[in-house]
Design a protein around this motif. Structure first.
Motif, short mmCIF file in Angstrom:
data_model
loop_
_atom_site.label_atom_id
_atom_site.label_comp_id
_atom_site.label_asym_id
_atom_site.label_seq_id
_atom_site.Cartn_x
_atom_site.Cartn_y
_atom_site.Cartn_z
N ASP A 76 -20.04 39.21 -26.94
CA ASP A 76 -20.41 39.53 -28.32
C ASP A 76 -21.66 40.42 -28.39
O ASP A 76 -22.22 40.60 -29.48
N SER A 91 -19.58 29.91 -29.30
CA SER A 91 -18.36 30.68 -29.50
C SER A 91 -18.16 31.67 -28.35
O SER A 91 -17.06 31.80 -27.80
N LYS A 117 -15.08 31.86 -25.53
CA LYS A 117 -14.32 33.08 -25.27
C LYS A 117 -14.35 33.45 -23.79
O LYS A 117 -13.32 33.84 -23.21
N SER A 176 -12.16 31.27 -21.70
CA SER A 176 -10.77 31.69 -21.86
C SER A 176 -10.47 32.95 -21.07
O SER A 176 -9.36 33.11 -20.52
N TRP A 194 -8.44 41.12 -20.07
CA TRP A 194 -8.89 40.36 -21.23
C TRP A 194 -10.37 40.58 -21.54
O TRP A 194 -10.77 40.57 -22.71
N VAL A 252 -11.39 41.64 -25.27
CA VAL A 252 -12.29 40.83 -26.10
C VAL A 252 -13.53 41.63 -26.48
O VAL A 252 -14.04 41.50 -27.61
N GLY A 282 -12.91 43.44 -29.49
CA GLY A 282 -12.71 42.65 -30.70
C GLY A 282 -11.40 41.92 -30.78
O GLY A 282 -11.10 41.29 -31.81
N VAL A 283 -10.58 41.95 -29.73
CA VAL A 283 -9.30 41.24 -29.73
C VAL A 283 -9.54 39.75 -29.56
O VAL A 283 -10.38 39.33 -28.75
N GLU A 284 -8.81 38.93 -30.33
CA GLU A 284 -8.91 37.48 -30.19
C GLU A 284 -8.13 37.03 -28.97
O GLU A 284 -6.98 37.43 -28.78
N GLU A 296 -6.85 30.43 -26.42
CA GLU A 296 -7.68 29.48 -25.68
C GLU A 296 -7.04 29.16 -24.33
O GLU A 296 -5.85 28.85 -24.25
#
Length: 235
Positions: free
Chosen positions: A124, A158, A162, A165, A175, A179, A182-184, A187
């Protein structure tokens, strides 16, 4: 025949030295347990140049202790080398990063590797995303980028979830990129090194992200452009 007595004398000296060092460590351990019972002693190692013993306290400070266990200083040990000041404590801590198995990292390897950097990252973090955008250019210059997890908000946050995961996914490299865009991520759970890497980062002095560790044990706090980073690794 004279060589044998010299050999025996050398062996005798080494035995005496080892015994003395063991006695010093025993005394230091005993003293610290009495005055700092809240900490566990992780390791004790003689620093040859200063004559002090370096004691790593688990979850606590690094101490520099006299051989009799009567005095200690908490904090970093600096070497005065002419007009240079070198933080030996920080370099020793950062050297631990180089001993980590690469299987715990997410690695973007250069085809013609000339150097590598190890980056404590947070998915983030805006500047981490800027650095990640530079990975192809760094790879082109022969610099392999090795990522360690450092969710700035800590374990259970958070960003931490992430990153767990990501590390537990079927394709961590893909991944991590998604991420950071901004891709979700769904889990995922598994045995993972994220918490250990976060704790290692705190131990070696990481305060923000990205924090870049060079192979020589230097720590670069913050983002650097590609050409400047290449100079830092000697390219």
């Amino acid at each position: 025949m004279a060589a044998l007595p010299r050999f025996l004398f050398s062996c005798f000296f080494l035995v005496l030295f080892s015994h003395a060092a063991w006695a010093d460590e025993t005394q230091i351990l005993s003293s610290l347990k009495k005055v700092l019972p809240q900490y566990e002693v992780g390791s004790i190692k003689l620093h040859q140049s200063s004559g002090l013993y370096i004691v790593d306290m688990v979850g606590g400070p690094t101490l520099h202790v006299t051989s009799d266990g009567g005095y200690f200083v908490a904090g970093d040990l600096y070497k005065l080398d002419g007009d240079r000041l070198e933080n030996e404590t920080e370099k020793a801590k950062l050297a631990k990063v180089e001993t980590l198995p690469e299987s715990q990292m997410i690695i973007y390897k250069a085809k013609n590797e000339k150097a590598h950097i190890t980056v404590f990252t947070d998915v983030d973090c805006g500047y981490c995303r800027m650095l990640h955008n530079d990975v192809p250019a760094l790879n082109e210059k022969g610099i392999t980028v090795r990522y360690l997890a450092f969710p700035r908000a800590g374990v259970g946050s958070s960003a931490y979830n992430k990153m767990v995961s990501i590390w537990c996914s079927d394709d961590p490299k893909a991944w991590l990129t998604k991420v950071k865009l901004g891709v979700e991520i769904p889990e995922n759970k598994c045995v993972n090194p994220v918490a250990d890497e976060f704790n290692l980062g705190r131990m070696v002095g990481v305060r923000g992200t990205p924090s870049i560790v060079l192979p020589n044990g230097s720590l670069l706090p913050g983002y650097l452009p590609v050409d400047q980073l290449a100079k830092e690794v000697g390219l």
